[in-house]
Design an enzyme around this catalytic site. Structure first.
Site, short mmCIF file in Angstrom:
data_model
loop_
_atom_site.label_atom_id
_atom_site.label_comp_id
_atom_site.label_asym_id
_atom_site.label_seq_id
_atom_site.Cartn_x
_atom_site.Cartn_y
_atom_site.Cartn_z
N ARG A 125 1.50 4.28 -3.02
CA ARG A 125 1.28 5.71 -2.73
C ARG A 125 2.55 6.52 -2.90
NH1 ARG A 125 -2.48 2.48 -0.45
NH2 ARG A 125 -4.46 3.34 0.32
N SER A 150 0.83 -1.21 0.00
CA SER A 150 0.00 0.00 0.00
C SER A 150 0.86 1.25 0.00
CB SER A 150 -0.89 0.02 1.25
OG SER A 150 -1.83 -1.02 1.19
N ARG A 176 -13.62 -7.03 -10.93
CA ARG A 176 -13.86 -6.49 -9.59
C ARG A 176 -14.73 -5.22 -9.65
NH1 ARG A 176 -8.41 -6.62 -6.22
NH2 ARG A 176 -9.89 -6.10 -4.58
N LYS A 230 -12.33 -9.68 -3.34
CA LYS A 230 -10.89 -9.40 -3.40
C LYS A 230 -10.32 -10.04 -4.67
CE LYS A 230 -10.56 -6.92 0.33
NZ LYS A 230 -10.25 -5.48 0.19
N ASP A 290 -6.76 -8.04 4.67
CA ASP A 290 -6.00 -8.88 3.72
C ASP A 290 -5.44 -10.14 4.38
OD1 ASP A 290 -6.48 -7.09 1.67
OD2 ASP A 290 -4.65 -5.95 2.05
N ARG A 303 -2.40 -14.29 -1.92
CA ARG A 303 -2.45 -14.51 -0.47
C ARG A 303 -2.97 -15.91 -0.13
NH1 ARG A 303 -0.71 -9.66 1.10
NH2 ARG A 303 -1.59 -7.80 0.12
N GLY A 311 -5.87 -3.96 -7.74
CA GLY A 311 -7.05 -3.16 -7.42
C GLY A 311 -6.69 -1.80 -6.86
N SER A 326 -13.58 1.22 3.22
CA SER A 326 -12.59 0.93 2.17
C SER A 326 -11.55 2.02 2.08
CB SER A 326 -13.28 0.77 0.82
OG SER A 326 -12.31 0.80 -0.22
#
Ligand code: S3P
Length: 437
Positions: free
Chosen positions: A32, A28, A128, A348, A321, A393, A100, A173
């Site tokens: 970013r 994540s 998705r 997911k 997750d 995962r 995603g 979310s």
């Protein structure tokens, strides 16, 4: 599938996890760092960047929009920011692979540009739900076309004037929140996003680290459009979501004692630690520090007998997750574990409730899927063959299950492990898992 390649993991039963390891950088935060570094003014130096396919998809998308990006080289990336209005029209649709986060965050950022873009991805990403972002973005004045099913390709019309909104998210979310904050940078007025439960706050932290004013109070985050971001240096901690497989593996495998170094322990991400501790896990944090606005610690985990629990519903977004790994912990626990309030798992990278229930049942575990969670009765695991359905995962979670299985476990469709955890097989092997790809 990765191109034409399919990968199968074969894991021998038993063993323990020992030593010191550092798992790859947080996914994540890596996404970013590229996005915000690109639209900042000045040069952003990043270390610890995740060189996985998902964050590389984000990196390539910004290169395709004219941003000069050096690296990655051993986790080091240098982004020459072009400012809020310096991106250029890409020549082709942006292919975001399995990611995603790339698609949902970019949809907000690109809705505010002066040019058109199209976002595509692999078959999982293209199925998705995207209305959760295109709906509120349309309220801001964006024009984004989806398929009739509300899925990608997303065709984003540039040159629209965005206006701020005050938005109450129907689902907790971080992707939706971050998407709207990124669109809010380009909007007239003050954008506010209300969340029904706390979700990861890396976007807010990084914006502040880049000198952009963001106001956060209980359940709501706001920013004013039209400001500027200042380049910063970003040290990406190890991903707690990748550490999760080892936390579960070491907990369930007798004789384990493993130290995970430099793990991001942002309180919006530590649901895995809280839930495992409730189950009786032996987890200790040491050397707590703050790195680039994110809390980090070393995490020691030793094997311990786990017990089944009712997972507190407020922990769900904080461990969203980690449920594939937690289901393995539940299968090895004494008694029953019940998860509720987690319907998001069905949308997911795969339907993680169904795919995990199928795999657990194939290993002889009494796992009963429900619309919003799962009921698992802990018990012995046999060996067997499971299919990860291309979900990174799920593949890594079943690999750890072998530590407690009575026979070998074969896992199909594992190429996507590289989206979040390049080098998983080697690192898990070094820690003591008998795994081959
Ligand atoms: C992410 C947010 C979560 C998480 C995903 C990464 C992010 O998704 O599942 O892997 O980086 O913002 P949601 O926000 O849709 O729950």
């Amino acid at each position: 599938m990765k191109g034409q390649q399919t990968i199968r993991f074969q894991v021998q039963p038993g063993g323990s996890l020992r030593g010191r390891i550092r798992v790859p950088g947080d996914k994540s935060i890596s996404h970013r760092s590229i996005m915000l570094g690109s639209i900042a003014e000045g040069t952003t130096g990043i270390s610890g960047f995740l060189e996985g396919e998902d964050s590389l998809a984000t990196l390539k998308a910004f290169r395709a929009m004219g941003v000069q990006i050096e690296g990655p080289d051993n986790g080091r990336v240098v982004v020459h920011g072009v400012g809020l209005h310096g991106l250029r029209e890409p020549l082709h649709p942006l292919d975001l692979g399995n990611s995603g986060t790339s698609m949902r965050l970019l949809s907000g950022l690109l809705a505010g540009q002066g040019f058109d873009t199209e976002l595509v991805g692999d078959s999982s990403l293209m199925s998705r739900p995207m209305r959760r972002v295109t709906g509120p973005l349309a309220q801001m004045g964006a024009e984004i076309a989806t398929t009739d099913a509300g899925t990608a390709p997303l065709k984003i019309r540039g040159g629209r004037r965005l206006r701020a909104i005050d938005y109450q998210m129907p689902v907790a979310s971080a992707q939706v929140k971050s998407c709207l904050l990124l669109a809010g940078l380009y909007a007239d007025g003050r954008t506010c996003v209300h969340e029904p439960a706390p979700t990861r706050d890396h976007t807010e932290r990084m914006l502040k680290g880049m000198a952009y004013a963001v106001s956060c109070s209980a359940g709501v985050v706001c920013l004013d459009g039209g400001g500027r971001l200042a380049a910063a240096s970003i040290d990406v901690p190890a991903d707690i979501s990748s550490a999760a497989f080892f936390l579960v593996g070491a907990s369930i495998a007798p004789g384990s004692d493993l130290l995970l170094e430099h793990v991001g322990v942002n309180p919006t991400r530590t649901g895995i630690l809280e839930i495992l501790k409730l189950m009786g896990a032996d987890i200790e944090l040491s050397n707590p520090r703050e790195v680039g606005g994110e809390p980090v610690a070393d995490v020691r985990v030793r094997s311990a007998p786990l017990r089944g629990i009712d997972i507190p519903v407020e922990q769900v977004p904080l461990a969203i997750d980690e449920f594939p790994a937690l289901f393995i912990a539940a299968a090895c626990a004494d008694g029953r574990t019940l998860l509720t309030g987690a319907e998001e798992l069905r949308v997911k990278e795969s339907d993680r409730i169904q795919v995990m229930a199928d795999g657990l049942q194939a290993l002889g575990v009494a796992a009963q899927p429900t619309p919003d969670g799962m009921l698992i009765h802990g018990g012995p695991l046999t060996g067997g063959s499971v299919n990860s359905h291309g979900d990174h995962r799920i593949a890594m979670s079943f690999a750890m299950a072998a530590l407690r299985a009575s026979g070998p476990i074969g896992i199909d469709d594992c190429a996507n492990v590289d989206t979040s955890f390049p080098g998983f097989v080697e690192l898990a092997g070094r820690a003591g898992l008998a795994i081959e790809a």
